[in-house]
Motif scaffolding. Structure first.
Motif, PDB file in Angstrom:
ATOM      1  N   LEU A 198       0.833  -1.341   0.463  1.00 57.41           N
ATOM      2  CA  LEU A 198       0.148  -0.130   0.373  1.00 57.41           C
ATOM      3  C   LEU A 198       0.771   1.493   0.062  1.00 57.41           C
ATOM      4  CD1 LEU A 198      -2.398  -1.235   2.647  1.00 57.41           C
ATOM      5  CD2 LEU A 198      -2.568  -1.227  -0.263  1.00 57.41           C
ATOM      6  N   ALA A 199       0.379   2.227   0.144  1.00 58.56           N
ATOM      7  CA  ALA A 199       0.533   3.568  -0.455  1.00 58.56           C
ATOM      8  C   ALA A 199       2.156   3.909   0.770  1.00 58.56           C
ATOM      9  CB  ALA A 199       0.083   5.081  -0.651  1.00 58.56           C
ATOM     10  N   ASP A 200       1.384   3.369   2.289  1.00 54.71           N
ATOM     11  CA  ASP A 200       2.701   4.006   3.363  1.00 54.71           C
ATOM     12  C   ASP A 200       3.897   2.614   3.527  1.00 54.71           C
ATOM     13  OD1 ASP A 200       1.036   1.276   4.193  1.00 54.71           O
ATOM     14  OD2 ASP A 200      -0.019   2.563   5.890  1.00 54.71           O
ATOM     15  N   GLY A 201       3.683   1.606   2.240  1.00 53.36           N
ATOM     16  CA  GLY A 201       4.753   0.322   2.885  1.00 53.36           C
ATOM     17  C   GLY A 201       4.797  -0.409   3.257  1.00 53.36           C
ATOM     18  N   THR A 202       2.801  -0.974   4.099  1.00 56.31           N
ATOM     19  CA  THR A 202       2.111  -1.879   4.137  1.00 56.31           C
ATOM     20  C   THR A 202       2.178  -3.144   3.042  1.00 56.31           C
ATOM     21  OG1 THR A 202       0.311  -0.156   6.247  1.00 56.31           O
ATOM     22  CG2 THR A 202       0.265  -2.421   5.907  1.00 56.31           C
ATOM     23  N   VAL A 203       2.579  -3.334   4.094  1.00 57.41           N
ATOM     24  CA  VAL A 203       1.802  -5.349   3.063  1.00 57.41           C
ATOM     25  C   VAL A 203       0.771  -5.795   3.400  1.00 57.41           C
ATOM     26  CG1 VAL A 203       2.867  -7.331   2.240  1.00 57.41           C
ATOM     27  CG2 VAL A 203       4.778  -5.228   2.055  1.00 57.41           C
ATOM     28  N   LEU A 225     -11.288  -6.469  -5.644  1.00 55.39           N
ATOM     29  CA  LEU A 225     -10.860  -5.062  -5.540  1.00 55.39           C
ATOM     30  C   LEU A 225      -9.905  -3.947  -5.844  1.00 55.39           C
ATOM     31  CD1 LEU A 225     -12.131  -1.904  -4.274  1.00 55.39           C
ATOM     32  CD2 LEU A 225     -10.367  -2.363  -1.915  1.00 55.39           C
ATOM     33  N   PHE A 226      -8.418  -4.971  -5.780  1.00 61.04           N
ATOM     34  CA  PHE A 226      -7.305  -4.533  -6.853  1.00 61.04           C
ATOM     35  C   PHE A 226      -7.097  -5.211  -8.056  1.00 61.04           C
ATOM     36  CE2 PHE A 226      -6.616  -4.274  -1.949  1.00 61.04           C
ATOM     37  CZ  PHE A 226      -6.283  -3.453  -1.954  1.00 61.04           C
ATOM     38  N   VAL A 227      -7.982  -6.406  -8.327  1.00 57.35           N
ATOM     39  CA  VAL A 227      -7.965  -6.574 -10.102  1.00 57.35           C
ATOM     40  C   VAL A 227      -8.762  -5.382 -10.337  1.00 57.35           C
ATOM     41  CG1 VAL A 227      -8.756  -8.223 -11.166  1.00 57.35           C
ATOM     42  CG2 VAL A 227      -7.977  -8.963  -8.981  1.00 57.35           C
ATOM     43  N   GLY A 228      -7.620  -4.769 -11.413  1.00 59.38           N
ATOM     44  CA  GLY A 228      -9.069  -3.573 -12.197  1.00 59.38           C
ATOM     45  C   GLY A 228      -8.268  -2.251 -11.653  1.00 59.38           C
ATOM     46  N   GLY A 234      -2.647   0.073  -4.988  1.00 57.46           N
ATOM     47  CA  GLY A 234      -1.141  -0.448  -4.044  1.00 57.46           C
ATOM     48  C   GLY A 234      -0.656  -1.236  -5.397  1.00 57.46           C
ATOM     49  N   ILE A 235       0.801  -1.880  -5.133  1.00 60.36           N
ATOM     50  CA  ILE A 235       1.469  -2.208  -5.675  1.00 60.36           C
ATOM     51  C   ILE A 235       1.490  -3.390  -5.549  1.00 60.36           C
ATOM     52  CG2 ILE A 235       4.029  -2.624  -6.632  1.00 60.36           C
ATOM     53  CD1 ILE A 235       4.543   0.725  -5.691  1.00 60.36           C
ATOM     54  N   ILE A 236       0.971  -3.998  -6.704  1.00 60.07           N
ATOM     55  CA  ILE A 236       0.770  -6.044  -6.353  1.00 60.07           C
ATOM     56  C   ILE A 236       2.448  -6.305  -6.972  1.00 60.07           C
ATOM     57  CG2 ILE A 236       0.085  -8.011  -7.374  1.00 60.07           C
ATOM     58  CD1 ILE A 236      -2.301  -6.357  -8.866  1.00 60.07           C
ATOM     59  N   THR A 237       2.504  -7.185  -6.112  1.00 61.93           N
ATOM     60  CA  THR A 237       3.553  -7.778  -5.809  1.00 61.93           C
ATOM     61  C   THR A 237       4.147  -9.436  -5.937  1.00 61.93           C
ATOM     62  OG1 THR A 237       3.926  -7.842  -2.955  1.00 61.93           O
ATOM     63  CG2 THR A 237       5.537  -6.418  -4.524  1.00 61.93           C
ATOM     64  N   LYS A 238       2.516 -10.141  -5.437  1.00 57.57           N
ATOM     65  CA  LYS A 238       2.517 -11.166  -5.922  1.00 57.57           C
ATOM     66  C   LYS A 238       1.234 -11.716  -6.436  1.00 57.57           C
ATOM     67  CE  LYS A 238       6.086 -13.078  -2.481  1.00 57.57           C
ATOM     68  NZ  LYS A 238       6.305 -12.045  -1.913  1.00 57.57           N
ATOM     69  N   LYS A 473      -9.909   4.914  -2.342  1.00 56.64           N
ATOM     70  CA  LYS A 473      -9.002   5.546  -3.259  1.00 56.64           C
ATOM     71  C   LYS A 473      -8.584   6.194  -1.185  1.00 56.64           C
ATOM     72  CE  LYS A 473      -5.846   7.084  -5.440  1.00 56.64           C
ATOM     73  NZ  LYS A 473      -4.441   6.578  -5.966  1.00 56.64           N
ATOM     74  N   ALA A 474      -9.377   7.220  -1.214  1.00 56.16           N
ATOM     75  CA  ALA A 474      -8.080   8.160  -0.686  1.00 56.16           C
ATOM     76  C   ALA A 474      -8.916   6.986   1.102  1.00 56.16           C
ATOM     77  CB  ALA A 474      -9.847   9.104   0.306  1.00 56.16           C
ATOM     78  N   THR A 475      -9.357   6.654   1.574  1.00 54.03           N
ATOM     79  CA  THR A 475      -9.124   5.534   3.025  1.00 54.03           C
ATOM     80  C   THR A 475      -7.644   4.726   2.574  1.00 54.03           C
ATOM     81  OG1 THR A 475     -11.142   5.075   3.103  1.00 54.03           O
ATOM     82  CG2 THR A 475      -9.648   3.511   4.182  1.00 54.03           C
ATOM     83  N   LEU A 476      -6.905   3.943   1.653  1.00 53.86           N
ATOM     84  CA  LEU A 476      -5.690   3.031   0.681  1.00 53.86           C
ATOM     85  C   LEU A 476      -5.239   4.008   0.823  1.00 53.86           C
ATOM     86  CD1 LEU A 476      -7.820   0.444  -0.659  1.00 53.86           C
ATOM     87  CD2 LEU A 476      -6.140   0.295   1.449  1.00 53.86           C
ATOM     88  N   ASP A 477      -4.972   5.100   0.607  1.00 58.75           N
ATOM     89  CA  ASP A 477      -4.211   6.386  -0.602  1.00 58.75           C
ATOM     90  C   ASP A 477      -5.005   8.053  -0.066  1.00 58.75           C
ATOM     91  OD1 ASP A 477      -1.715   7.286  -1.492  1.00 58.75           O
ATOM     92  OD2 ASP A 477      -2.862   6.940  -3.625  1.00 58.75           O
ATOM     93  N   PRO A 478      -4.715   8.285   1.517  1.00 56.38           N
ATOM     94  CA  PRO A 478      -4.998   9.181   1.247  1.00 56.38           C
ATOM     95  C   PRO A 478      -4.395  10.990   0.905  1.00 56.38           C
ATOM     96  CG  PRO A 478      -4.308   8.632   3.299  1.00 56.38           C
ATOM     97  CD  PRO A 478      -4.454   7.611   2.128  1.00 56.38           C
ATOM     98  N   LYS A 479      -3.016  10.036   0.691  1.00 58.15           N
ATOM     99  CA  LYS A 479      -2.570  11.403  -0.004  1.00 58.15           C
ATOM    100  C   LYS A 479      -2.336  11.351  -1.494  1.00 58.15           C
ATOM    101  CE  LYS A 479       1.344  11.373   3.619  1.00 58.15           C
ATOM    102  NZ  LYS A 479       2.031  11.564   4.244  1.00 58.15           N
ATOM    103  N   ASN A 480      -2.806  10.628  -1.763  1.00 58.55           N
ATOM    104  CA  ASN A 480      -3.115  10.358  -3.706  1.00 58.55           C
ATOM    105  C   ASN A 480      -1.883  10.546  -3.777  1.00 58.55           C
ATOM    106  OD1 ASN A 480      -4.237  10.619  -6.191  1.00 58.55           O
ATOM    107  ND2 ASN A 480      -4.704  12.553  -6.477  1.00 58.55           N
ATOM    108  N   LEU A 481      -1.158   9.238  -3.956  1.00 58.26           N
ATOM    109  CA  LEU A 481       0.503   9.141  -4.916  1.00 58.26           C
ATOM    110  C   LEU A 481       0.698   7.507  -5.403  1.00 58.26           C
ATOM    111  CD1 LEU A 481       2.423   9.390  -0.835  1.00 58.26           C
ATOM    112  CD2 LEU A 481       1.970  11.162  -2.160  1.00 58.26           C
TER     113      LEU A 481
END
Length: 488
Positions: A198-203, A225-228, A234-238, A473-481
């Protein structure tokens, strides 16, 4: 050091931690060396690049959207490195853009606000294969062809085929599909679990760490939710994926029709008859003519279906017999089929080379693929209206489609240096998308929203659904990064 900063500021005036000019992502200009040093402490000197050629390579995909390079490219080697790099970006409020193989078609990798591109090609391991459970876990650098090569001696394969040798995690990020979707489904149906930074580095593990059940009713469906989500959450790593047994036999067939209506009627009736068709592809007369010229083939220049059947040798005979009878009843002719791999390859060559055949119609020009999808019963109407629109506006746009699920593409060939033609094509694509929406369809069946379809997404799902998406989006990435400026 002063020259280094000056060069970066000149070439990348958007970069917030270098020049401090962007209000949304503000940081002190003096932080440049500390941030780059922090990146290098995670990924090594070779894992961080500010070279213009590398940045430009990571600022474009296969779309017609212009290159918008990031300011820095990092090459993490593990989820731990992705997490550590994300934490640095989050602390300094730097945009993050994931990059797989760059085969997307909607401008999804462009760095609209500068920032840091996460190039994931070094994470290229197949991690966990469970043959008896028909599933596998892969890192984001593993491509579709790479996985199937790895699986070659296991009797298993991953059938989702968007055409390009795309990264599997990238395919999940765009909810890709392709020619086999009518039988095997899209990425949305074939992803069991995702590991996401996730945006803050949480896995996050969307279905629970290490879990891979074939079905579940446990809580919200975070995986889908993350498919599409196109890198905006977030960044999919697996990705843990469903696998399928390689069919005992494959049979391919091709058949010509007097009209679009008769070809689509045949498709509907084949599906209604319960024939487990693996692929059923449509090419219009313009596309067939282009393929004939490009590959020196001799197919009849009429609407054409390309079909493929998977199963046992005995079941193949029944499937082909039923299909041949249905197509004949709908005016189909020149029905040809083949079982051996070489002959099947020749039959399918026209469909496989459609993109290049379209480009060959106007050498030196660029191609853009539309991606609408409608209920199958509406296909004849929308294709006929679309062809009339193309002719009326003097646009070169042969049609090819995954007719079994109502998804088709106009492979528009245009001169990007002709402003009038660019405007005509833009207006045409808007009309086509709204035509699909008026027929209860979607503006994108498999390519995603990216840059160009954000307004159409609002029209498709409505303002309330957009508000819900914005809230997520705001919940998972509040800084819009995370990949800012895409989708929403």
């Amino acid at each position: 050091m002063a020259l280094f900063m000056q060069a970066l500021c000149f070439s990348s005036p958007r970069l917030p931690f270098i020049c401090g000019r962007c209000r949304t992502y503000s940081a002190q200009a003096g932080a440049v060396e500390r941030v780059l040093s922090a990146f290098r402490s995670v990924s090594g000197d070779e894992g961080v690049s500010v070279g213009s050629a590398v940045r430009e390579q990571h600022g474009r995909d296969e779309s017609v959207h212009r290159c918008q390079p990031p300011d820095v490219v990092v090459f993490p080697r593990s989820v731990e490195e992705v997490s550590a790099l994300a934490k640095i970006c989050h602390h300094h409020q730097l945009p993050m853009i994931p990059f797989g193989t760059g085969t997307g078609l909607e401008g999804g990798v462009g760095a609209l606000k500068g920032g840091v591109c996460f190039s994931l090609r070094k994470m290229d391991q197949v991690l966990d294969l469970h043959q008896e459970d028909f599933d596998v876990t892969v890192e984001p650098g593993v491509t579709r062809k790479g996985l199937n090569s790895y699986l070659r001696d296991t009797g298993l394969w991953f059938p989702v085929d968007p055409g390009a040798d795309a990264s599997l995690c990238g395919m999940a990020a765009t909810s890709a599909s392709g020619t086999n979707a009518v039988r095997y489904g899209t990425m949305r149906e074939n992803v069991l679990n995702l590991e996401v930074v996730l945006a803050d580095g949480t896995v996050l593990h969307t279905a629970g760490k290490g879990r891979r059940p074939r079905k579940t009713s446990a809580g919200y469906n975070l995986t889908n939710l993350f498919v599409g989500s196109e890198g905006t959450l977030g960044i999919i790593t697996k990705a843990t994926l469903r696998l399928f047994g390689i069919p005992e036999s494959m049979v391919s067939a091709v058949c010509s029709f007097p009209s679009v209506q008769s070809a689509v009627d045949s498709t509907v009736q084949i599906l209604q008859a319960g024939v487990p068709i693996a692929r059923i592809e449509f090419l219009d007369d313009v596309m067939i003519n282009a393929c004939n010229r490009f590959n020196n083939l001799s197919y009849a220049v009429t609407p054409t279906l390309f079909l493929e059947f998977h199963g046992s040798s005995k079941s193949m005979e029944e499937q082909v017999s039923i299909t041949e009878e249905i197509t004949r009843d709908n005016g189909g002719s020149d029905f040809a089929w083949a079982e051996d791999e070489e002959t099947r390859g020749r039959l399918w060559k026209a469909r496989h080379d459609a993109w290049y055949a379209a480009l060959a119609l106007r050498p030196g020009c660029k191609a853009y693929s539309t991606d609408v999808c409608v209920p199958i019963s509406r296909l004849p109407q929308i294709i006929v209206e679309t062809k009339e629109d193309l002719i009326r506006n003097n646009i070169t746009g042969p049609i090819a489609g995954h007719v079994g699920d109502g998804n088709f593409h106009c492979l528009i060939v245009l001169d990007p240096n002709d402003p009038d033609e660019v405007q005509r094509v833009h207006s045409f694509t808007e009309r086509l998308a709204r035509r699909a929406l008026a027929m209860d369809g979607t503006c994108t069946g498999e390519h995603g929203i990216g840059l160009g379809k954000r307004a159409l997404l609002r029209e498709e799902v409505g303002p309330l659904a957009i508000e819900v998406m914005q809230g997520l989006k705001a919940t998972l990435d509040p800084k819009n990064l995370m990949n800012p400026g895409k989708v929403l």
